[in-house]
Design a protein around this motif. Structure first.
Motif, PDB file in Angstrom:
ATOM      1  N   ASN A  85      -0.194  34.804  11.205  1.00 42.00           N
ATOM      2  CA  ASN A  85       0.012  36.195  10.771  1.00 42.00           C
ATOM      3  C   ASN A  85      -0.932  37.183  11.449  1.00 42.00           C
ATOM      4  OD1 ASN A  85       2.157  35.614   9.039  1.00 42.00           O
ATOM      5  ND2 ASN A  85       0.733  35.047   7.392  1.00 42.00           N
ATOM      6  N   LYS A  86      -1.017  37.081  12.772  1.00 42.16           N
ATOM      7  CA  LYS A  86      -1.830  38.027  13.537  1.00 42.16           C
ATOM      8  C   LYS A  86      -0.979  38.594  14.665  1.00 42.16           C
ATOM      9  CE  LYS A  86      -6.465  36.369  12.724  1.00 42.16           C
ATOM     10  NZ  LYS A  86      -7.234  37.502  12.314  1.00 42.16           N
ATOM     11  N   SER A  87      -1.264  39.839  15.005  1.00 43.70           N
ATOM     12  CA  SER A  87      -0.621  40.470  16.152  1.00 43.70           C
ATOM     13  C   SER A  87      -1.526  41.600  16.627  1.00 43.70           C
ATOM     14  CB  SER A  87       0.769  41.009  15.781  1.00 43.70           C
ATOM     15  OG  SER A  87       0.662  42.020  14.822  1.00 43.70           O
ATOM     16  N   ALA A  88      -1.285  42.038  17.848  1.00 48.56           N
ATOM     17  CA  ALA A  88      -2.099  43.122  18.386  1.00 48.56           C
ATOM     18  C   ALA A  88      -1.342  43.851  19.482  1.00 48.56           C
ATOM     19  CB  ALA A  88      -3.419  42.576  18.944  1.00 48.56           C
ATOM     20  N   ILE A  98      -8.523  38.857  19.817  1.00 49.87           N
ATOM     21  CA  ILE A  98      -7.950  38.255  18.614  1.00 49.87           C
ATOM     22  C   ILE A  98      -8.838  37.075  18.252  1.00 49.87           C
ATOM     23  CG2 ILE A  98      -6.018  36.935  17.671  1.00 49.87           C
ATOM     24  CD1 ILE A  98      -4.150  38.783  19.027  1.00 49.87           C
ATOM     25  N   PHE A 100      -9.812  33.985  15.300  1.00 47.42           N
ATOM     26  CA  PHE A 100      -9.409  33.186  14.154  1.00 47.42           C
ATOM     27  C   PHE A 100     -10.136  31.850  14.217  1.00 47.42           C
ATOM     28  CE2 PHE A 100      -6.482  32.317  17.572  1.00 47.42           C
ATOM     29  CZ  PHE A 100      -6.290  30.936  17.545  1.00 47.42           C
TER      30      PHE A 100
END
Length: 125
Positions: A85-88, A98, A100
């Motif tokens: 659930n990550k975006s950029a 990014i 994590f």
């Protein structure tokens, strides 16, 4: 069967074998990420694809991916990690980070918003 027909058949079979190997059997090993000050960090160039597009990291240690977009194509203006659930947004010429920490071994795929450019983070135990 003359020699020309034989040659064309052999060349055709060789081409088919190469296509099968290249598109379905060939697997990249990936880039092993070095750990610096407790963080696994890797720069990724975005230009017609992701380079590197397969990144191997260790489980349980923070990962920092540094995306640098060097093109103006609309497809590459965003990177999406659905599994975590990550975006950029990736502005052209800028480096976007990014971060994590992978907890489970396996693969974390990433892609552009259109799904045309693809890559993955391979998490090893």
């Amino acid at each position: 069967m003359d020699i020309t027909t034989l040659f064309v058949n052999i060349a055709g079979l060789a081409l088919i074998a190469w296509i099968v190997w290249y598109f379905w059997l060939y697997r990249k090993e990936g880039v092993q990420v070095a750990e610096v000050a407790g963080v696994q960090e890797v720069p990724i160039t975005v230009k017609g694809g992701y380079d590197p597009d397969v990144i191997v990291v260790k489980r349980g240690k923070p990962v920092r991916l540094l995306f640098n977009r060097q093109e103006s194509a609309l497809c590459s203006e965003m990177v999406v990690f659905d599994k975590i659930n990550k975006s950029a947004k990736l502005p052209e010429g800028e480096t976007v980070t990014i971060e994590f920490t992978p907890e489970e071994p396996g693969e974390i795929p990433f892609q552009c918003q259109m799904g045309m450019l693809r890559g993955k983070v391979v998490v090893k135990a």
